[in-house]
Write an enzyme that holds these catalytic residues in place. Structure first.
Site, PDB file in Angstrom:
ATOM      1  N   GLU A 172       5.935   8.423 -70.649  1.00 19.98           N
ATOM      2  CA  GLU A 172       6.720   8.002 -71.827  1.00 19.98           C
ATOM      3  C   GLU A 172       7.991   8.828 -71.998  1.00 19.98           C
ATOM      4  OE1 GLU A 172       4.141   7.750 -75.292  1.00 19.98           O
ATOM      5  OE2 GLU A 172       3.166   5.946 -74.494  1.00 19.98           O
ATOM      6  N   GLU A 291      -1.311   2.282 -70.307  1.00 20.36           N
ATOM      7  CA  GLU A 291      -1.917   2.614 -71.609  1.00 20.36           C
ATOM      8  C   GLU A 291      -1.923   1.348 -72.442  1.00 20.36           C
ATOM      9  OE1 GLU A 291      -0.619   6.046 -73.881  1.00 20.36           O
ATOM     10  OE2 GLU A 291      -0.163   7.149 -72.045  1.00 20.36           O
TER      11      GLU A 291
HETATM   12  O1  AHR Z   1      -3.075   7.652 -75.634  1.00 19.69           O
HETATM   13  C1  AHR Z   1      -2.565   8.435 -76.668  1.00 19.69           C
HETATM   14  C2  AHR Z   1      -1.079   8.740 -76.491  1.00 19.69           C
HETATM   15  O2  AHR Z   1      -0.335   7.560 -76.634  1.00 19.69           O
HETATM   16  C3  AHR Z   1      -0.659   9.262 -75.142  1.00 19.69           C
HETATM   17  O3  AHR Z   1      -0.810  10.643 -75.035  1.00 19.69           O
HETATM   18  C4  AHR Z   1       0.785   8.893 -75.072  1.00 19.69           C
HETATM   19  O4  AHR Z   1       1.222   8.675 -73.760  1.00 19.69           O
HETATM   20  C5  AHR Z   1       0.892   7.667 -75.942  1.00 19.69           C
HETATM   21  O5  AHR Z   1       1.925   7.745 -76.847  1.00 19.69           O
END
Ligand code: AHR
Length: 501
Positions: A172, A291
């Site tokens: 990110e 994610e």
């Molecule tokens: O999964 C939780 C968080 O969400 C992770 O650390 C991050 O990459 C995202 O913002």
């Protein structure tokens, strides 16, 4: 209401890459400490890994697990987590305001992966660190022996190289919350340099270039175009993230959220193709949706504890307790990935244990399957082989953010080894069942049918360690009639229809 799904065995989307059933384990809250690893727990093995958690991870059949973060990785020093445990330093993890004891590091994680029948997907720190540290970790993990860092690994008891195939170039990096947050130009340049050097070590590595943290980012979608222009030659995937929330209590709108996932994939897919054309390139860039999940139940308590919490090890964080309606969202996202099997090759349910996870533990106690466990379990078990393009008819409705939302969302697969055909379907209607006609053209001899359903009269119903079976699937057999079958999908339900010989 009536709906239909028609399948033609020649109308294929593409091979399902089993890695779309991946997950994610971050050094965050009780995911690693108290989740994967809890020495002294009654089920812990000689290395301290919880046996009850391993058993459920094996049930989910997760082919790849991203590690060690997440936001955590952008401040992580991998060297802290190797060597004798008693000499490892405690560090402050600024991302989650937590003290990191470093009792689990890369070697423990790789050994845990073997026990869980999975493989690691390693994320690199391109926040506070860069190219040299990435190369050092690669040499430590993947070089057999005969160099300083590979011999260091051997001296730590790991004779064989880990041979980690998939590496994320940061996490990110478009996000201002990220340590070492960068502009697209800054990140693109660093990711390219890092990736090029890594491929000098091993050209067959698979590298993931950071995409947007979500579609609401002000830099989306320029971020993808600008960064991929730097990383096209060495990257294999662009990474996308998306979390869903029903904080405003608008369930119809929440259940339509996967339409946004669909748009996200289409938009980024077209950017990948645009950059390919601009580069006069031959290779495609695929999507690693590394994610995704529902995440909002824990927001309020976490905001307070982040601000006021003293530095502690493994505090409970992001411990969302998932409802029946969350399972419908999870199921519709999995359906979306199957319907884009030609572009989405990796996806990671964030996360695996305790932290926004399908598996919850009690420290020192039991374990439970959250509601979202079940759609993931079914898709992972039955959604393998070739993704077929379903022709779907469904009544439509509008929600706050979406128009023409079909009540029925569906995907289909054909397992070439067993001949089994599966239809995965969510009925988004909160109060009406859907009478679904499935028309399977050109599939011979599918005479046995099984209908798996997950639904509950209360959309807010949950499973907990103390009441683990409030929301569980039920199974019923049916006989398909000459390739056509009719089944009733209950209101607000996740369904799997399995057709076999
Ligand atoms: O999964 C939780 C968080 O969400 C992770 O650390 C991050 O990459 C995202 O913002």
């Amino acid at each position: 209401m009536q709906a239909s799904v028609t399948l033609d065995r020649e109308n294929r989307i593409g091979q399902v890459d089993k890695r779309i059933y991946g997950s994610f384990a971050e050094h965050l809250g009780r995911c690693v400490y108290g989740g994967l690893y809890e020495p002294g727990h009654p089920t812990a093995d000689e290395e301290g890994f919880r046996g009850d958690v391993l058993e459920l991870v094996r049930q989910l059949d997760v082919p790849i697990v991203r590690y060690p973060g997440g936001n955590f990785v952008s401040g992580y020093r991998w060297e802290d987590g190797v060597g004798a445990k008693e000499t490892r330093p405690k560090r402050l993890d600024l991302a989650w305001r937590t003290t990191e004891p470093n009792q689990v590091g890369v070697n423990e994680f790789v050994r845990w992966c073997r026990k869980a029948h999975t493989t690691p997907m390693m994320a690199l720190n391109l926040g506070t660190r860069g190219l040299q540290e990435a190369l050092d970790l690669l040499e430590y993990c993947n070089h057999p022996s005969g160099s300083a860092l590979s011999d260091l690994r051997v001296s730590h008891g790991e004779r064989e190289p880990h041979n980690i195939r998939v590496w994320c170039l940061g996490n990110e990096m478009d996000g201002p919350w990220q340590m070492g947050h960068k502009t697209a130009q800054e990140y693109g340049r660093l990711a390219r340099e890092t990736g090029c050097a890594m491929k000098m070590f091993d050209p067959s590595l698979e590298l993931v270039s950071c995409g947007s943290s979500h579609t609401g980012m002000p830099t989306f979608p320029d971020w993808e175009r600008e960064t991929l222009e730097h990383t096209y030659d060495m990257a294999n995937y662009v990474s996308l993230h998306q979390y869903f929330s029903n904080a405003d209590g608008d369930t119809p709108n929440f259940l339509a959220g996967a339409l946004e996932t669909e748009r996200f994939i289409r938009t980024v897919g077209s950017i990948c193709d645009t950059v390919k054309a601009k580069k006069r390139g031959k290779k495609d860039i695929y999507i690693s949706f590394d994610e995704w999940n529902v995440w909002y139940h824990s927001h309020k308590s976490d905001d307070n504890s982040m601000a006021n919490r003293p530095w502690t090890e493994a505090p409970p964080l992001l411990e969302d307790i998932y409802t029946m309606e969350d399972a419908l969202v999870a199921g519709s996202v999995l359906i979306t990935f199957l319907n884009h099997a030609d572009r989405v090759k990796i996806a990671c349910l964030a996360q695996l244990v305790n932290v926004i996870a399908p598996i919850m533990t009690k420290t020192g106690g039991g374990v439970c399957r959250q509601t979202i466990f079940y759609p993931f379990l079914h898709a992972s078990a039955y959604g393998r082989g070739v993704a077929l393009r379903p022709n779907v008819t469904s009544p439509l409705h509008d929600t706050k953010n979406f128009t023409d939302v079909p009540y029925l969302t569906a995907a289909a697969t054909r397992n070439e080894e067993t001949g089994e055909v599966c239809v995965f379907a969510v009925n988004r209607s909160l109060d009406q069942p859907l009478d679904l006609t499935c028309n399977l053209k050109g599939f011979e001899g599918l005479t046995r049918g099984e209908h798996i359903t997950l639904c509950h009269s209360d959309l807010k119903a949950v499973n907990t360690v103390d009441a683990p079976d409030e929301v569980t699937p039920r199974r019923a057999l049916f006989t398909p009639d000459g390739g056509v079958s009719s089944v009733r999908l209950p209101a607000a339900s996740w369904n799997v229809l399995r057709y076999s010989k």
